[in-house]
Scaffold this motif. Structure first.
Motif, PDB file in Angstrom:
ATOM      1  N   GLU A   1       0.822  -1.205   0.000  1.00 26.56           N
ATOM      2  CA  GLU A   1       0.000   0.000   0.000  1.00 26.56           C
ATOM      3  C   GLU A   1       0.861   1.262   0.000  1.00 26.56           C
ATOM      4  O   GLU A   1       0.535   2.243  -0.669  1.00 26.56           O
TER       5      GLU A   1
ATOM      6  N   ALA B   1      -3.537   2.324   8.820  1.00 22.84           N
ATOM      7  CA  ALA B   1      -4.607   2.194   7.826  1.00 22.84           C
ATOM      8  C   ALA B   1      -5.134   3.570   7.431  1.00 22.84           C
ATOM      9  O   ALA B   1      -5.381   3.845   6.248  1.00 22.84           O
ATOM     10  N   THR B   2      -5.299   4.447   8.425  1.00 24.11           N
ATOM     11  CA  THR B   2      -5.763   5.812   8.148  1.00 24.11           C
ATOM     12  C   THR B   2      -4.743   6.567   7.307  1.00 24.11           C
ATOM     13  O   THR B   2      -5.094   7.249   6.339  1.00 24.11           O
TER      14      THR B   2
ATOM     15  N   THR C   1      -5.844  -9.079   6.104  1.00 18.41           N
ATOM     16  CA  THR C   1      -6.279 -10.250   5.352  1.00 18.41           C
ATOM     17  C   THR C   1      -5.602 -10.267   3.999  1.00 18.41           C
ATOM     18  O   THR C   1      -5.144  -9.239   3.502  1.00 18.41           O
TER      19      THR C   1
ATOM     20  N   ASP D   1      -4.939   5.361   3.881  1.00 20.23           N
ATOM     21  CA  ASP D   1      -6.270   5.502   3.305  1.00 20.23           C
ATOM     22  C   ASP D   1      -6.822   4.166   2.813  1.00 20.23           C
ATOM     23  O   ASP D   1      -7.339   4.045   1.699  1.00 20.23           O
ATOM     24  N   VAL D   2      -6.701   3.148   3.662  1.00 20.68           N
ATOM     25  CA  VAL D   2      -7.250   1.825   3.349  1.00 20.68           C
ATOM     26  C   VAL D   2      -8.013   1.324   4.564  1.00 20.68           C
ATOM     27  O   VAL D   2      -7.856   1.828   5.674  1.00 20.68           O
ATOM     28  N   GLN D   3      -8.860   0.321   4.347  1.00 15.45           N
ATOM     29  CA  GLN D   3      -9.536  -0.330   5.458  1.00 15.45           C
ATOM     30  C   GLN D   3      -8.528  -1.173   6.235  1.00 15.45           C
ATOM     31  O   GLN D   3      -7.609  -1.757   5.653  1.00 15.45           O
ATOM     32  N   LEU D   4      -8.709  -1.239   7.538  1.00 15.26           N
ATOM     33  CA  LEU D   4      -7.807  -2.039   8.364  1.00 15.26           C
ATOM     34  C   LEU D   4      -7.761  -3.487   7.874  1.00 15.26           C
ATOM     35  O   LEU D   4      -6.700  -4.125   7.873  1.00 15.26           O
ATOM     36  N   ALA D   5      -8.894  -3.999   7.403  1.00 14.83           N
ATOM     37  CA  ALA D   5      -8.942  -5.384   6.934  1.00 14.83           C
ATOM     38  C   ALA D   5      -7.983  -5.637   5.773  1.00 14.83           C
ATOM     39  O   ALA D   5      -7.484  -6.750   5.606  1.00 14.83           O
ATOM     40  N   GLN D   6      -7.722  -4.594   4.968  1.00 11.51           N
ATOM     41  CA  GLN D   6      -6.811  -4.760   3.840  1.00 11.51           C
ATOM     42  C   GLN D   6      -5.382  -5.014   4.299  1.00 11.51           C
ATOM     43  O   GLN D   6      -4.574  -5.559   3.545  1.00 11.51           O
TER      44      GLN D   6
ATOM     45  N   TRP E   1      -4.565   0.847  13.202  1.00  8.21           N
ATOM     46  CA  TRP E   1      -5.600   1.790  12.787  1.00  8.21           C
ATOM     47  C   TRP E   1      -4.958   3.061  12.247  1.00  8.21           C
ATOM     48  O   TRP E   1      -5.390   3.620  11.227  1.00  8.21           O
TER      49      TRP E   1
END
Length: 200
Positions: free
Chosen positions: A33, A74-75, A86, A78-83, A71
């Motif tokens: 990312e 992820a912020t 998983t 700019d992605v969801q934490l799940a990305q 968290w």
């Protein structure tokens, strides 16, 4: 398939290395990312409000991150934490010619073999690619979640994804994540492939 600039790169052929542990997956996702957005390690750490050494450890699959740290990352990315936690990106997989189960016809000299089923709500674009030996084609990442399907028609192809290389010949099928840098290199004259780009 497309979306990058051409340049030369020295790439060797070696076996793929699967991402095994949760920390490996986290490290891979963080690098993926960050590199997709072209952000440095220092800038990412600054945006997340964490130490550069902490992020460096996480990208090396070490450390013990808290939920707050993840968290914040992820912020910052700019992605969801799940990305980050998983791995729904498909592994690099190969079906050699003759390995897929043929489904023969009873009325003609014909058989079909399913190589990959299309997921719901996916878009697929099909390209015919011709490449000669020489400078490899370096394709920059497609949007997140993109998957490429490749069938070698003539010649020989070396595909490198995330630093892992696989050589393929006529009739071989390769599936790989298209949202990371991927490199095509023709190993024989008149190398032709069919490339199907799948996005959701």
């Amino acid at each position: 398939m497309d979306g990058g600039t051409d340049s030369q790169s020295d790439q060797g052929s070696h076996d793929t290395r699967p991402v095994d542990t949760p920390m490996d997956r986290l490290a891979h996702a963080l690098r993926r990312e960050r590199e997709r957005q072209g952000i440095s390690l220092s800038e990412t750490a600054k945006r997340a409000g964490i130490g550069k050494s902490t992020l460096s450890q996480l990208e090396s699959a070490s450390g013990n991150p808290s939920v707050e740290t993840l968290w914040a990352l992820a912020t910052a990315l700019d992605v969801q934490l799940a990305q980050l936690l998983t791995s729904d990106r498909p592994p690099l997989s190969v079906i050699r010619r003759g390995e897929a189960m043929p489904l023969p016809s009873t009325s003609a000299d014909y058989s079909a073999a399913l190589l990959s089923a299309c997921p719901p709500h996916a878009r697929r674009d099909v390209y015919l690619i011709h490449q000669e030996p020489g400078a490899p084609r370096i394709a920059q990442p497609h949007p997140a979640g993109t998957v490429e399907h490749i069938i070698v028609s003539t010649g020989r192809l070396r595909l490198t994804v995330d630093g892992d290389s696989i050589d393929a010949g006529p009739g071989d099928y390769i599936r790989h994540a298209g949202d990371t840098v991927h490199i095509y290199e023709a190993l024989a004259p008149d190398t032709t492939i069919v490339c199907l780009v799948e996005s959701t």
